[in-house]
Design a protein around this motif. Structure first.
Motif, PDB file in Angstrom:
ATOM      1  N   MET A  64       0.831  -1.202   0.000  1.00  0.00           N
ATOM      2  CA  MET A  64       0.000   0.000   0.000  1.00  0.00           C
ATOM      3  C   MET A  64       0.871   1.260   0.000  1.00  0.00           C
ATOM      4  N   SER A  65       1.882   1.296   0.856  1.00  0.00           N
ATOM      5  CA  SER A  65       2.704   2.511   0.952  1.00  0.00           C
ATOM      6  C   SER A  65       3.525   2.751  -0.312  1.00  0.00           C
ATOM      7  N   ALA A  66       3.909   1.691  -1.003  1.00  0.00           N
ATOM      8  CA  ALA A  66       4.758   1.833  -2.186  1.00  0.00           C
ATOM      9  C   ALA A  66       3.970   2.064  -3.475  1.00  0.00           C
ATOM     10  N   ASN A  67       2.680   1.726  -3.495  1.00  0.00           N
ATOM     11  CA  ASN A  67       1.965   1.696  -4.769  1.00  0.00           C
ATOM     12  C   ASN A  67       0.627   2.409  -4.836  1.00  0.00           C
ATOM     13  N   VAL A  68       0.062   2.810  -3.709  1.00  0.00           N
ATOM     14  CA  VAL A  68      -1.314   3.303  -3.716  1.00  0.00           C
ATOM     15  C   VAL A  68      -1.381   4.727  -3.169  1.00  0.00           C
ATOM     16  N   GLU A  69      -2.156   5.555  -3.878  1.00  0.00           N
ATOM     17  CA  GLU A  69      -2.430   6.918  -3.425  1.00  0.00           C
ATOM     18  C   GLU A  69      -3.931   7.069  -3.221  1.00  0.00           C
ATOM     19  N   ILE A  70      -4.304   8.042  -2.432  1.00  0.00           N
ATOM     20  CA  ILE A  70      -5.723   8.313  -2.225  1.00  0.00           C
ATOM     21  C   ILE A  70      -6.368   8.586  -3.576  1.00  0.00           C
ATOM     22  N   GLY A  71      -7.499   7.953  -3.817  1.00  0.00           N
ATOM     23  CA  GLY A  71      -8.231   8.100  -5.059  1.00  0.00           C
ATOM     24  C   GLY A  71      -8.009   6.962  -6.029  1.00  0.00           C
ATOM     25  N   ASP A  72      -6.973   6.136  -5.812  1.00  0.00           N
ATOM     26  CA  ASP A  72      -6.729   4.987  -6.689  1.00  0.00           C
ATOM     27  C   ASP A  72      -7.824   3.944  -6.508  1.00  0.00           C
ATOM     28  N   LEU A  73      -8.163   3.277  -7.610  1.00  0.00           N
ATOM     29  CA  LEU A  73      -9.057   2.127  -7.529  1.00  0.00           C
ATOM     30  C   LEU A  73      -8.202   0.896  -7.298  1.00  0.00           C
ATOM     31  N   VAL A  74      -8.621   0.061  -6.342  1.00  0.00           N
ATOM     32  CA  VAL A  74      -7.780  -1.029  -5.870  1.00  0.00           C
ATOM     33  C   VAL A  74      -8.569  -2.330  -5.792  1.00  0.00           C
ATOM     34  N   ARG A  75      -7.874  -3.431  -6.091  1.00  0.00           N
ATOM     35  CA  ARG A  75      -8.404  -4.772  -5.843  1.00  0.00           C
ATOM     36  C   ARG A  75      -7.407  -5.446  -4.900  1.00  0.00           C
ATOM     37  N   VAL A  76      -7.906  -5.976  -3.786  1.00  0.00           N
ATOM     38  CA  VAL A  76      -7.064  -6.686  -2.822  1.00  0.00           C
ATOM     39  C   VAL A  76      -7.572  -8.118  -2.740  1.00  0.00           C
ATOM     40  N   ILE A  77      -6.651  -9.064  -2.948  1.00  0.00           N
ATOM     41  CA  ILE A  77      -6.995 -10.485  -2.922  1.00  0.00           C
ATOM     42  C   ILE A  77      -6.190 -11.151  -1.811  1.00  0.00           C
ATOM     43  N   TYR A  78      -6.883 -11.867  -0.939  1.00  0.00           N
ATOM     44  CA  TYR A  78      -6.214 -12.593   0.138  1.00  0.00           C
ATOM     45  C   TYR A  78      -5.649 -13.888  -0.436  1.00  0.00           C
ATOM     46  N   MET A  79      -4.354 -14.139  -0.209  1.00  0.00           N
ATOM     47  CA  MET A  79      -3.682 -15.301  -0.793  1.00  0.00           C
ATOM     48  C   MET A  79      -3.254 -16.323   0.257  1.00  0.00           C
ATOM     49  N   GLY A  80      -3.858 -16.276   1.430  1.00  0.00           N
ATOM     50  CA  GLY A  80      -3.553 -17.250   2.470  1.00  0.00           C
ATOM     51  C   GLY A  80      -2.358 -16.839   3.304  1.00  0.00           C
ATOM     52  N   GLN A  81      -1.814 -17.814   4.021  1.00  0.00           N
ATOM     53  CA  GLN A  81      -0.663 -17.551   4.881  1.00  0.00           C
ATOM     54  C   GLN A  81       0.572 -18.225   4.312  1.00  0.00           C
ATOM     55  N   ILE A  82       1.700 -17.577   4.569  1.00  0.00           N
ATOM     56  CA  ILE A  82       3.000 -18.151   4.245  1.00  0.00           C
ATOM     57  C   ILE A  82       3.813 -18.169   5.534  1.00  0.00           C
ATOM     58  N   VAL A  83       4.849 -18.980   5.583  1.00  0.00           N
ATOM     59  CA  VAL A  83       5.761 -18.982   6.727  1.00  0.00           C
ATOM     60  C   VAL A  83       6.983 -18.171   6.323  1.00  0.00           C
ATOM     61  N   LEU A  84       7.299 -17.169   7.111  1.00  0.00           N
ATOM     62  CA  LEU A  84       8.432 -16.302   6.798  1.00  0.00           C
ATOM     63  C   LEU A  84       9.730 -17.081   6.894  1.00  0.00           C
ATOM     64  N   GLU A  85      10.605 -16.875   5.923  1.00  0.00           N
ATOM     65  CA  GLU A  85      11.842 -17.645   5.838  1.00  0.00           C
ATOM     66  C   GLU A  85      13.058 -16.901   6.375  1.00  0.00           C
TER      67      GLU A  85
END
Length: 115
Positions: A64-85
């Motif tokens: 969000m901080s790197a790619n989205v500004e107020i007013g942008d249209l956004v689609r957010v898809i939940y992709m499950g959980q991963i284990v951090l490596e």
């Protein structure tokens, strides 16, 4: 001028109850953040069905901080959980998301208002 009815209630998702591939926000306008009860900022999106508020999560925060500004249209898809490596939280589960942004749909007035 066309008025549309809006709801004051926000819709929230418990990521632990979401399914992999579930669309959380589909073409919602990012309208900003609001503080939550844990001292962090939720992401708010205006959709045809009302306001959707997503809890912060490491990967979502970064995208969000790197790619989205107020007013942008956004689609957010939940992709499950991963284990951090690697890193401080190595071996811990983390929520994973896909983020799509249509910044071409941002109106000039909304871009200027965000500055």
């Amino acid at each position: 001028m066309a008025f549309r009815k809006v709801s004051a209630a926000k819709k929230y998702f418990k990521y632990s109850e979401c399914e992999e591939g579930q669309i959380l926000v589909d073409g919602g306008e990012f309208i900003g953040t609001t503080p939550n009860k844990y001292g962090k900022e939720n992401y708010d999106f205006r959709t045809d069905s009302g306001i959707i508020s997503l809890n912060p999560s490491g990967q979502l925060d970064y995208m969000m901080s790197a790619n989205v500004e107020i007013g942008d249209l956004v689609r957010v898809i939940y992709m499950g959980q991963i284990v951090l490596e690697k890193g401080q939280f190595k071996g811990k589960p983390a929520h994973n998301f896909e983020l799509e942004v249509d910044s071409d749909a941002r109106t000039p007035a909304k871009s200027k208002a965000a500055q």
